[in-house]
Design a protein around this motif. Structure first.
Motif, PDB file in Angstrom:
ATOM      1  N   TYR A 223       0.873  -1.182   0.000  1.00  0.00           N
ATOM      2  CA  TYR A 223       0.000   0.000   0.000  1.00  0.00           C
ATOM      3  C   TYR A 223       0.909   1.230   0.000  1.00  0.00           C
ATOM      4  CZ  TYR A 223      -3.911   3.083   1.047  1.00  0.00           C
ATOM      5  OH  TYR A 223      -4.858   4.092   0.982  1.00  0.00           O
TER       6      TYR A 223
ATOM      7  N   GLY B  88      -4.019  11.688   2.426  1.00  0.00           N
ATOM      8  CA  GLY B  88      -4.188  10.241   2.345  1.00  0.00           C
ATOM      9  C   GLY B  88      -5.012   9.750   1.173  1.00  0.00           C
TER      10      GLY B  88
ATOM     11  N   ASN C 168     -12.376   8.072  -2.318  1.00  0.00           N
ATOM     12  CA  ASN C 168     -13.618   7.357  -2.051  1.00  0.00           C
ATOM     13  C   ASN C 168     -14.851   8.051  -2.636  1.00  0.00           C
ATOM     14  OD1 ASN C 168     -12.928   5.710   1.159  1.00  0.00           O
ATOM     15  ND2 ASN C 168     -12.436   5.121  -0.924  1.00  0.00           N
TER      16      ASN C 168
ATOM     17  N   TYR D  76      -4.194  -2.736  -3.200  1.00  0.00           N
ATOM     18  CA  TYR D  76      -5.509  -3.035  -2.645  1.00  0.00           C
ATOM     19  C   TYR D  76      -5.758  -4.531  -2.500  1.00  0.00           C
ATOM     20  CZ  TYR D  76      -6.378   1.873  -3.026  1.00  0.00           C
ATOM     21  OH  TYR D  76      -6.298   3.228  -2.861  1.00  0.00           O
TER      22      TYR D  76
ATOM     23  N   GLU E 295     -16.578  -0.301  -1.838  1.00  0.00           N
ATOM     24  CA  GLU E 295     -15.662   0.836  -1.907  1.00  0.00           C
ATOM     25  C   GLU E 295     -15.128   1.043  -3.320  1.00  0.00           C
ATOM     26  OE1 GLU E 295     -11.578   0.279  -0.560  1.00  0.00           O
ATOM     27  OE2 GLU E 295     -11.731   2.072   0.680  1.00  0.00           O
TER      28      GLU E 295
ATOM     29  N   SER F 260     -11.915   3.409  -4.995  1.00  0.00           N
ATOM     30  CA  SER F 260     -10.774   4.284  -4.715  1.00  0.00           C
ATOM     31  C   SER F 260     -10.337   4.879  -6.046  1.00  0.00           C
ATOM     32  CB  SER F 260      -9.631   3.497  -4.072  1.00  0.00           C
ATOM     33  OG  SER F 260     -10.046   2.897  -2.869  1.00  0.00           O
TER      34      SER F 260
HETATM   35  C1  AVJ Z   1      -8.532   5.837   3.247  1.00  0.00           C
HETATM   36  C2  AVJ Z   1      -9.925   5.988   1.340  1.00  0.00           C
HETATM   37  C3  AVJ Z   1      -7.651   6.631   1.183  1.00  0.00           C
HETATM   38  O1  AVJ Z   1      -9.046   4.115  -0.759  1.00  0.00           O
HETATM   39  O2  AVJ Z   1      -6.905   4.037  -0.575  1.00  0.00           O
HETATM   40  C4  AVJ Z   1      -7.185   1.314   1.739  1.00  0.00           C
HETATM   41  C5  AVJ Z   1      -8.961   3.185   2.019  1.00  0.00           C
HETATM   42  N1  AVJ Z   1      -9.213   0.848   1.162  1.00  0.00           N
HETATM   43  N2  AVJ Z   1      -7.231   0.046   1.284  1.00  0.00           N
HETATM   44  C6  AVJ Z   1      -8.015   4.122  -0.082  1.00  0.00           C
HETATM   45  C7  AVJ Z   1      -8.453   1.820   1.653  1.00  0.00           C
HETATM   46  C8  AVJ Z   1      -8.442  -0.235   0.947  1.00  0.00           C
HETATM   47  C9  AVJ Z   1      -8.140   4.275   1.432  1.00  0.00           C
HETATM   48  N3  AVJ Z   1      -8.577   5.670   1.791  1.00  0.00           N
END
Ligand code: AVJ
Length: 341
Positions: free
Chosen positions: A58, A170, A175, A216, A302, A304
């Motif tokens: 990440y 961040g 989102n 991810y 979700e 991103s």
């Molecule tokens: C916190 C929304 C920036 O979407 O990168 C991290 C959340 N989801 N891994 C993103 C997230 C899966 C993250 N954010």
């Protein structure tokens, strides 16, 4: 906090019973069910997300810290003055905030106030306490609530003559879809900013699909735990098992044409998800309480979004802001953008 448990219940039921999110896959357009992304952020979810930020796959957090380590001083010199107010939206664990605060101290700025906005009171308290000790010259204020309420509070309580800077780090913007992101920025610009006020925004790029894919779906499985925890959270919200976690798996997919990563729950078998009769009172609309899922059917939780330079330009223009600065990490993957009204 504006999102009460009943609101969340009703939005979960509403979203999962309707198929309204368009999912484009190799020219096929399908409608998929969805669950609000909010379900990922209970205390457990916040804890797992914090773990994600230390996972090398990440890359976003490391990249943003790299930008701040190298450019916070220049960046702060463009945004903060004596008497400035900083408002950090969705501050989370505030690991990156310290670089900005250090730069403020290094520049000898006086009477700076730092407002931290978050949905978790415990995380606000835990994160702010060490900062108040490390930065005694800065004034810290925690704001418990959603972004909209906080912006309204800031607009009401802080004189328009006070220079203001919003921080949205961040890649939290990711989102929101592109339309929502522009509308959100525009709203803050109109309601919470005066001419000259600034907005510092961390935005992830449309990097190589394999790289985003790994970010991810990391090899340690921390992201999978983070996403799957959303189902446990839903069960806690309702107080009975709505979802059998073992009957779903995490599906991670980078949709390159859309420039977004999508996180889904995939049903491992034909099954029925049922909500109890009493919860029908919180359902607006159909009143449907049973959702039949086929094996392989997916539920989005979700997105991103990743942003190309041109998409960022369009965003800034729609929000009626100006692009006045941009700093990039040493691996050329992630940008800190400075917008101004
Ligand atoms: C916190 C929304 C920036 O979407 O990168 C991290 C959340 N989801 N891994 C993103 C997230 C899966 C993250 N954010």
């Amino acid at each position: 906090v504006s999102n009460t448990e009943e609101n969340l219940k009703s939005s979960i039921i509403k979203s999962i019973t309707s198929k309204d999110v368009v999912y484009r896959n190799k020219s096929h357009e399908t409608l998929v069910r969805s669950i609000p992304t909010m379900v990922l952020y209970d205390d457990k979810g916040l804890e797992i997300f914090d773990k994600i930020t230390y996972v090398p796959d990440y890359y976003l957090t490391e990249a943003e810290i790299d930008v701040l380590k190298n450019h916070a001083v220049e960046c702060v010199s463009k945004v903060a003055r004596n008497g400035s107010v900083l408002v950090e939206l969705g501050c989370g664990a505030m690991r990156k905030t310290k670089y900005i605060l250090e730069a403020i101290v290094a520049q000898g700025l006086q009477n700076v106030r730092y407002y931290a906005v978050d949905l978790s009171e415990s995380s606000l308290r835990e994160s702010l306490l060490p900062l108040t000790e490390a930065f005694p010259t800065i004034n810290f204020i925690g704001l418990l609530g959603c972004y909209e309420d906080s912006v309204q509070y800031i607009a009401k309580t802080i004189p328009t003559s006070t220079p203001k800077t919003y921080l949205w780090l961040g890649s939290s913007i990711g989102n929101l879809n592109r339309t929502e992101a522009a509308a959100f920025l525009k709203q803050i610009c109109e309601k919470g900013m005066q001419i000259g006020d600034t907005f510092l925004c961390g935005i992830d790029r449309r990097n190589a699909p394999e790289v985003i894919g790994l970010a991810y779906n990391d090899t340690q499985g921390v992201t999978r735990d983070f996403i799957m925890n959303g189902l446990d959270h839903i069960n806690t919200i309702f107080g009975y098992p709505v979802f059998d976690r073992t009957a779903f798996e995490y599906l991670s997919e980078y949709q390159e044409s859309e420039g977004r990563h999508a996180a889904y729950y995939r049903s491992l078998r034909n099954q029925t998800v049922a909500f109890r009769e009493g919860d029908s009172s919180v359902v607006n609309g159909t009143g449907q309480l049973k959702v039949a899922l086929k094996k392989g059917e997916i539920i989005n939780v979700e997105y991103s979004y990743k942003w190309s330079p041109r998409e960022v330009d369009a965003l800034v223009e729609t929000a009626k802001l100006y692009n006045v600065g941009k700093w990039t990490d040493s691996r050329d993957m992630y940008d800190l953008h400075l917008f101004q009204k």
